[in-house]
Design a protein around this motif. Sequence first.
Motif, mmCIF file in Angstrom:
data_model
loop_
_atom_site.group_PDB
_atom_site.id
_atom_site.type_symbol
_atom_site.label_atom_id
_atom_site.label_comp_id
_atom_site.label_asym_id
_atom_site.label_seq_id
_atom_site.Cartn_x
_atom_site.Cartn_y
_atom_site.Cartn_z
ATOM 1 N N GLU A 1 0.810 -1.220 0.000
ATOM 2 C CA GLU A 1 0.000 0.000 0.000
ATOM 3 C C GLU A 1 0.849 1.278 0.000
ATOM 4 O OE1 GLU A 1 -4.055 -1.570 2.269
ATOM 5 O OE2 GLU A 1 -2.566 -0.382 3.382
ATOM 6 N N SER A 2 1.993 1.259 0.679
ATOM 7 C CA SER A 2 2.755 2.500 0.853
ATOM 8 C C SER A 2 3.925 2.647 -0.116
ATOM 9 C CB SER A 2 3.281 2.593 2.286
ATOM 10 O OG SER A 2 4.209 1.547 2.551
ATOM 11 N N ARG A 3 4.359 1.565 -0.749
ATOM 12 C CA ARG A 3 5.449 1.570 -1.742
ATOM 13 C C ARG A 3 6.705 2.300 -1.238
ATOM 14 N NH1 ARG A 3 4.360 4.685 -5.414
ATOM 15 N NH2 ARG A 3 2.457 5.641 -4.601
ATOM 16 N N PRO A 4 7.276 1.849 -0.124
ATOM 17 C CA PRO A 4 8.498 2.506 0.376
ATOM 18 C C PRO A 4 9.719 2.116 -0.457
ATOM 19 C CG PRO A 4 7.962 0.613 1.722
ATOM 20 C CD PRO A 4 6.841 0.745 0.735
ATOM 21 N N ASP A 5 10.759 2.908 -0.311
ATOM 22 C CA ASP A 5 12.059 2.569 -0.899
ATOM 23 C C ASP A 5 12.866 1.672 0.031
ATOM 24 O OD1 ASP A 5 11.822 4.381 -3.217
ATOM 25 O OD2 ASP A 5 11.974 5.971 -1.719
ATOM 26 N N VAL A 6 12.726 1.909 1.333
ATOM 27 C CA VAL A 6 13.561 1.236 2.340
ATOM 28 C C VAL A 6 12.695 0.783 3.500
ATOM 29 C CG1 VAL A 6 15.479 1.530 3.985
ATOM 30 C CG2 VAL A 6 15.575 2.648 1.733
ATOM 31 N N GLY B 1 18.258 -6.992 -7.716
ATOM 32 C CA GLY B 1 18.960 -5.796 -8.165
ATOM 33 C C GLY B 1 18.895 -4.638 -7.194
ATOM 34 N N ILE B 2 18.788 -4.955 -5.894
ATOM 35 C CA ILE B 2 18.704 -3.900 -4.879
ATOM 36 C C ILE B 2 19.734 -4.173 -3.780
ATOM 37 C CG2 ILE B 2 16.267 -3.458 -5.311
ATOM 38 C CD1 ILE B 2 15.601 -5.071 -2.818
ATOM 39 N N GLY B 3 19.902 -3.206 -2.891
ATOM 40 C CA GLY B 3 20.829 -3.346 -1.779
ATOM 41 C C GLY B 3 20.132 -3.762 -0.498
ATOM 42 N N VAL C 1 22.075 2.683 1.020
ATOM 43 C CA VAL C 1 21.532 1.425 0.505
ATOM 44 C C VAL C 1 20.844 1.635 -0.843
ATOM 45 C CG1 VAL C 1 19.214 1.521 1.553
ATOM 46 C CG2 VAL C 1 20.343 -0.699 1.220
ATOM 47 N N MET C 2 20.422 2.869 -1.116
ATOM 48 C CA MET C 2 19.744 3.167 -2.382
ATOM 49 C C MET C 2 20.645 2.937 -3.594
ATOM 50 S SD MET C 2 16.647 4.023 -1.605
ATOM 51 C CE MET C 2 16.098 4.787 -3.138
ATOM 52 N N THR C 3 21.954 2.991 -3.402
ATOM 53 C CA THR C 3 22.892 2.853 -4.528
ATOM 54 C C THR C 3 23.630 1.515 -4.514
ATOM 55 O OG1 THR C 3 24.666 3.951 -3.279
ATOM 56 C CG2 THR C 3 23.238 5.343 -4.626
ATOM 57 N N GLU C 4 23.284 0.637 -3.580
ATOM 58 C CA GLU C 4 23.982 -0.640 -3.453
ATOM 59 C C GLU C 4 23.231 -1.750 -4.192
ATOM 60 O OE1 GLU C 4 26.941 -1.104 -2.047
ATOM 61 O OE2 GLU C 4 27.055 1.009 -1.497
ATOM 62 N N GLU D 1 30.511 0.367 8.552
ATOM 63 C CA GLU D 1 31.869 0.898 8.440
ATOM 64 C C GLU D 1 32.266 1.086 6.977
ATOM 65 O OE1 GLU D 1 32.297 -3.608 8.858
ATOM 66 O OE2 GLU D 1 31.123 -2.007 9.785
ATOM 67 N N HIS D 2 31.611 0.342 6.071
ATOM 68 C CA HIS D 2 31.901 0.483 4.640
ATOM 69 C C HIS D 2 31.436 1.830 4.099
ATOM 70 C CE1 HIS D 2 32.880 -3.773 4.677
ATOM 71 N NE2 HIS D 2 31.719 -4.005 5.257
ATOM 72 N N PHE D 3 30.566 2.512 4.826
ATOM 73 C CA PHE D 3 30.016 3.789 4.382
ATOM 74 C C PHE D 3 30.671 4.998 5.044
ATOM 75 C CE2 PHE D 3 25.758 1.338 4.057
ATOM 76 C CZ PHE D 3 26.139 0.809 2.831
ATOM 77 N N LEU D 4 31.505 4.775 6.052
ATOM 78 C CA LEU D 4 31.956 5.881 6.883
ATOM 79 C C LEU D 4 33.194 6.550 6.312
ATOM 80 C CD1 LEU D 4 31.353 4.657 10.530
ATOM 81 C CD2 LEU D 4 29.868 5.919 8.985
ATOM 82 N N THR D 5 32.969 7.508 5.447
ATOM 83 C CA THR D 5 34.021 8.415 5.010
ATOM 84 C C THR D 5 33.728 9.770 5.640
ATOM 85 O OG1 THR D 5 32.791 9.141 3.065
ATOM 86 C CG2 THR D 5 34.163 7.171 2.839
#
Length: 278
Positions: free
Chosen positions: A72-77, A124-126, A256-259, A267-271
């Motif tokens: 019903e809500s069609r979320p991305d995440v 095909g998503i993260g 996660v939108m680009t993975e 920790e893989h995201f922490l720059t």
Amino acid sequence: MNPTTEQRIRIAVAGAGGKMGREVIKLALTDPGLTLVAAVDRSRKGVDAGLLAGMEECGIAVNTDLELALVESRPDVLVDFTIPEVVMNNARISIKHGVRPVIGTTGLSTDHLEELDKLSKEKGIGTVVAPNFSIGAILMMKFAAEAAKYMPYVEIVEYHGGQKLDAPSGTSIKTAELIAQNRQEFRQGHPDEKEIIDGSRGGLYDGFRIHSVRLPGIFAQQEVLFGGDGQTLKIRHDSYDRAGYMPGVSVAVKRVMTERGLVYGIEHFLTSSEQDNR
């Protein structure tokens, strides 16, 4: 300039009535890059999600049916802070509908992680699974892994409240995994040591020990102790409030939108640039 409504990441929260779930609702309602579209909890049907989180009404009523809420809500995440018994089924439903799971629930096995990676890549998503979303805790893990190169004698002591369901904690397991990457496996302690009380030396991981303390009045702490000739090194992190996890959740939701496939640990995201999202 703030994103428009169409540009914001659409968030559903599983475990919305829990303490972490309510913090995620606050995050989704206040972060200009996010918008709350669904809240799911087995025991809070019909309650306004904003009121549930101690805020003003937001017009999102809590649903008890995850799949229906996603359709019903069609979320991305989907941000999941539920319990180990339901998190995998939630993730499977989420991925089936093309919704990217960001999972803070601990207790997932290696087989579960492999399955999530496979399902996510097929869709095909993260997917993000994080034992801990605290930036300080991630730094503690990184520092401990670096120290293990030079001081291989190590033990981990983690402290949580008496109602925590799993032991050892996901954070301590992730810390142990990172330490093991930088430490040649060997069995610590006297070769003839005997436990007078079974389990008193803690759980054994790759030759070193993890100890779990469970007491009321404790929130979440972890100490990594290194020993060497004539010296010790202690690396400790203390969490005092669930709000401290939200900057990490925000980073995970946006990344996660680009993975594609599973990312285990934020920790893989922490720059340094990611800190602009805090």
